[in-house]
Write a protein that holds these residues in place. Structure first.
Motif, mmCIF file in Angstrom:
data_model
loop_
_atom_site.group_PDB
_atom_site.id
_atom_site.type_symbol
_atom_site.label_atom_id
_atom_site.label_comp_id
_atom_site.label_asym_id
_atom_site.label_seq_id
_atom_site.Cartn_x
_atom_site.Cartn_y
_atom_site.Cartn_z
ATOM 1 N N LEU A 287 0.823 -1.203 0.000
ATOM 2 C CA LEU A 287 0.000 0.000 0.000
ATOM 3 C C LEU A 287 0.860 1.256 0.000
ATOM 4 O O LEU A 287 0.547 2.247 -0.679
ATOM 5 N N ALA A 288 1.975 1.234 0.757
ATOM 6 C CA ALA A 288 2.877 2.379 0.772
ATOM 7 C C ALA A 288 3.521 2.580 -0.597
ATOM 8 O O ALA A 288 3.615 3.709 -1.101
ATOM 9 N N LEU A 289 3.956 1.484 -1.213
ATOM 10 C CA LEU A 289 4.529 1.591 -2.553
ATOM 11 C C LEU A 289 3.475 2.041 -3.562
ATOM 12 O O LEU A 289 3.782 2.775 -4.514
ATOM 13 N N GLY A 290 2.224 1.620 -3.359
ATOM 14 C CA GLY A 290 1.151 2.101 -4.221
ATOM 15 C C GLY A 290 0.950 3.595 -4.088
ATOM 16 O O GLY A 290 0.723 4.293 -5.082
ATOM 17 N N ALA A 291 1.041 4.114 -2.854
ATOM 18 C CA ALA A 291 0.916 5.551 -2.643
ATOM 19 C C ALA A 291 2.065 6.303 -3.314
ATOM 20 O O ALA A 291 1.871 7.372 -3.907
ATOM 21 N N VAL A 292 3.281 5.737 -3.234
ATOM 22 C CA VAL A 292 4.428 6.355 -3.900
ATOM 23 C C VAL A 292 4.199 6.398 -5.409
ATOM 24 O O VAL A 292 4.422 7.424 -6.061
ATOM 25 N N LEU B 209 8.085 7.262 0.237
ATOM 26 C CA LEU B 209 8.965 6.101 0.109
ATOM 27 C C LEU B 209 9.956 6.034 1.263
ATOM 28 O O LEU B 209 10.150 4.976 1.882
ATOM 29 N N VAL B 210 10.591 7.159 1.568
ATOM 30 C CA VAL B 210 11.615 7.194 2.612
ATOM 31 C C VAL B 210 11.010 6.883 3.978
ATOM 32 O O VAL B 210 11.589 6.133 4.783
ATOM 33 N N LEU B 211 9.826 7.424 4.262
ATOM 34 C CA LEU B 211 9.265 7.326 5.611
ATOM 35 C C LEU B 211 8.457 6.059 5.863
ATOM 36 O O LEU B 211 8.425 5.560 6.989
ATOM 37 N N PHE B 212 7.811 5.520 4.840
ATOM 38 C CA PHE B 212 6.833 4.462 5.084
ATOM 39 C C PHE B 212 7.158 3.113 4.446
ATOM 40 O O PHE B 212 6.440 2.136 4.681
ATOM 41 N N VAL B 213 8.194 3.040 3.625
ATOM 42 C CA VAL B 213 8.592 1.759 3.045
ATOM 43 C C VAL B 213 9.851 1.288 3.752
ATOM 44 O O VAL B 213 10.900 1.924 3.655
ATOM 45 N N PRO B 214 9.776 0.184 4.507
ATOM 46 C CA PRO B 214 10.956 -0.288 5.228
ATOM 47 C C PRO B 214 12.035 -0.775 4.271
ATOM 48 O O PRO B 214 11.731 -1.363 3.229
ATOM 49 N N GLY B 215 13.286 -0.523 4.630
ATOM 50 C CA GLY B 215 14.404 -0.927 3.787
ATOM 51 C C GLY B 215 14.957 -2.277 4.203
ATOM 52 O O GLY B 215 16.156 -2.396 4.458
ATOM 53 N N ARG B 216 14.098 -3.284 4.298
ATOM 54 C CA ARG B 216 14.562 -4.609 4.719
ATOM 55 C C ARG B 216 15.464 -5.212 3.649
ATOM 56 O O ARG B 216 15.231 -5.036 2.452
ATOM 57 N N PRO B 217 16.506 -5.954 4.051
ATOM 58 C CA PRO B 217 17.359 -6.618 3.070
ATOM 59 C C PRO B 217 16.629 -7.746 2.369
ATOM 60 O O PRO B 217 15.580 -8.206 2.818
ATOM 61 N N VAL B 218 17.198 -8.191 1.282
ATOM 62 C CA VAL B 218 16.616 -9.299 0.530
ATOM 63 C C VAL B 218 16.608 -10.552 1.389
ATOM 64 O O VAL B 218 17.578 -10.822 2.094
#
Length: 433
Positions: free
Chosen positions: A30-35, A209-218
């Motif tokens: 959903l966050a990526l959809g908003a971006v 993107l910066v605030l709401f999409v977590p930067g989890r590793p692969v």
């Protein structure tokens, strides 16, 4: 480990880890959809006024306009695989996607300074490079965050939100032009106002993107494998050793080569119906509206009935578009409804569904590279198809060109084959059939 396998998610999930209860789309999606929604609003604001700006604002010739338009469609395929692989190699798809979004956002204010064909063309090319950089890592993030059996739904929801931005962008551009223009002619600063608002919306999308999409590793890279565990670009070719992924890539290439570009579809529809130039601009939003309504439902249907089956049925909808444009006489009003409905259905049944099907065959460590491989094959094929269709139209007429495309599409769908009539694919394989 395959993208299809994912990871166990204990309990009901939480916003903190980007998961949601079973059966629901993860918050990451959903966050990526908003971006994507905000980025598409920004991009379509520029796209809506760019032809007028190039001709009326900069006084470019039709050849110059055609060159800029070609840059918009041809550049993205050149960087997709490299960007997807960068996300895989460093295990940071969010960072790579963010670089692509940032580059596109930066290009909007640069349009304010561009004053000729060379400078405008360079800015548009950079903007499209940004799109090419972000697409595969973003889709890899969606695949990693989603349960295998819900991946079609996840991609469908994302594409629906993305398309909502494509609908809102031209409306916002129109509102800005209306508020800054005098009468029917755009004021000198009207285009600058559109570019400025577009830049602000793009910056807002990057912030989300910066605030709401977590930067989890692969998945599989959290254990600190280090440089030795980083996949090499040469390993991308090895992806095609998987028979099913090779089949998906080949079919995306062949079917993409039978896809008539949107511009040609709308021009043919105008010819068949006698639509006025003013009303012509409503055709792309009509297609986008159908795409918006059907993307999520068809994604869910693909999860239940098989993604490959829905993907091929989407191309039958495109074949219906070709048939209507070939067989209908001049002035047929039914085309104004039927063609946008079928055209939008085609996109809703193929765009996200293809990525959901491909993700089930891609190793987690090469998720971005694998998805970019399929995307690039399709994009290059469609670019070539547009050139071939235009050449056939000029040499033999539009009906001959469309008939050739229809025959090629029938052969391509037949060659793609029916899904295997076996038992449902286990969740570990993502249900791609």
């Amino acid at each position: 480990m395959y993208l299809a396998e994912g990871r166990e998610r204990p309990g009901r999930g939480s916003a903190a880890d980007g998961t949601r209860p079973p059966g629901r789309v993860p918050s990451v999606v959903l966050a990526l959809g908003a971006v994507s929604l905000l980025t598409d609003v920004s991009a379509e604001m520029v796209t809506a006024v760019l032809p007028l700006y190039l001709v009326a604002g900069l006084g470019l010739s039709p050849l110059g306009v055609g060159l800029v338009d070609g840059l918009q469609h041809g550049v993205t395929a050149l960087v997709r695989i490299l960007a997807g692989h960068a996300g895989d190699r460093w295990g940071r798809h969010k960072a790579v996607a963010g670089a692509g979004y940032a580059l596109s956002a930066l290009c909007k204010p640069l349009l304010l300074a561009a004053q000729g064909l060379a400078s405008v063309g360079a800015v548009i090319a950079l903007d499209r490079i940004g799109k090419g950089v972000r697409t595969a890592p973003r889709d890899a993030l969606i695949a990693h965050a989603s349960a295998p059996e819900l991946r079609g739904r996840a991609f469908g929801v994302h594409r629906a939100m993305d398309t909502a931005g494509a609908l809102l962008g031209p409306l916002l551009a129109f509102a800005v032009l209306l508020g800054t223009s005098d009468g029917a002619v755009a004021a000198p600063g009207a285009y600058d106002a559109v570019f400025t608002v577009s830049a602000c919306v793009a910056a807002l999308g990057l912030t989300v993107l910066v605030l709401f999409v977590p930067g989890r590793p692969v998945p599989g890279r959290e254990t600190g494998a280090g440089a030795a565990g980083r996949p090499r670009l040469a390993e991308a070719a090895g992806l095609l050793r998987d028979r099913e992924l090779r089949r998906i890539t080949w079919c995306a290439l062949w079917l993409g080569g039978c896809t008539v570009g949107d511009t040609f579809v709308y021009l043919l529809l105008q010819r068949r119906t006698g639509l006025s130039d003013g009303t012509f601009a409503l055709l792309p939003p009509a297609t986008a509206a159908v795409f918006l309504l059907l993307a999520a439902p068809l994604g869910r249907l693909a999860d239940r009935l098989g993604r490959w089956r829905v993907f091929l049925c989407g191309h039958l909808a495109l074949l219906g578009v070709y048939g209507l444009l070939l067989l209908s006489g001049a002035g047929s009003p039914v085309l104004l409804v039927a063609v946008p409905v079928l055209h939008g259905t085609f996109y809703a049944a193929t765009d996200g569904v293809l990525m959901a099907a491909a993700s089930a065959r891609v190793p987690a460590a090469l998720g971005g590279t694998g998805l970019a491989l399929v995307q690039s094959a399709q994009a290059l094929a469609r670019f070539g198809a547009s050139l071939a269709f235009g050449a056939l139209w000029q040499a033999r007429g539009d009906r001959f060109a469309l008939a050739a495309a229809a025959v090629a599409l029938v052969l391509a769908v037949a060659a793609a084959g029916r899904p295997r009539p076996s038992a449902p694919v286990p969740a570990a394989r993502g249900g791609a059939r």
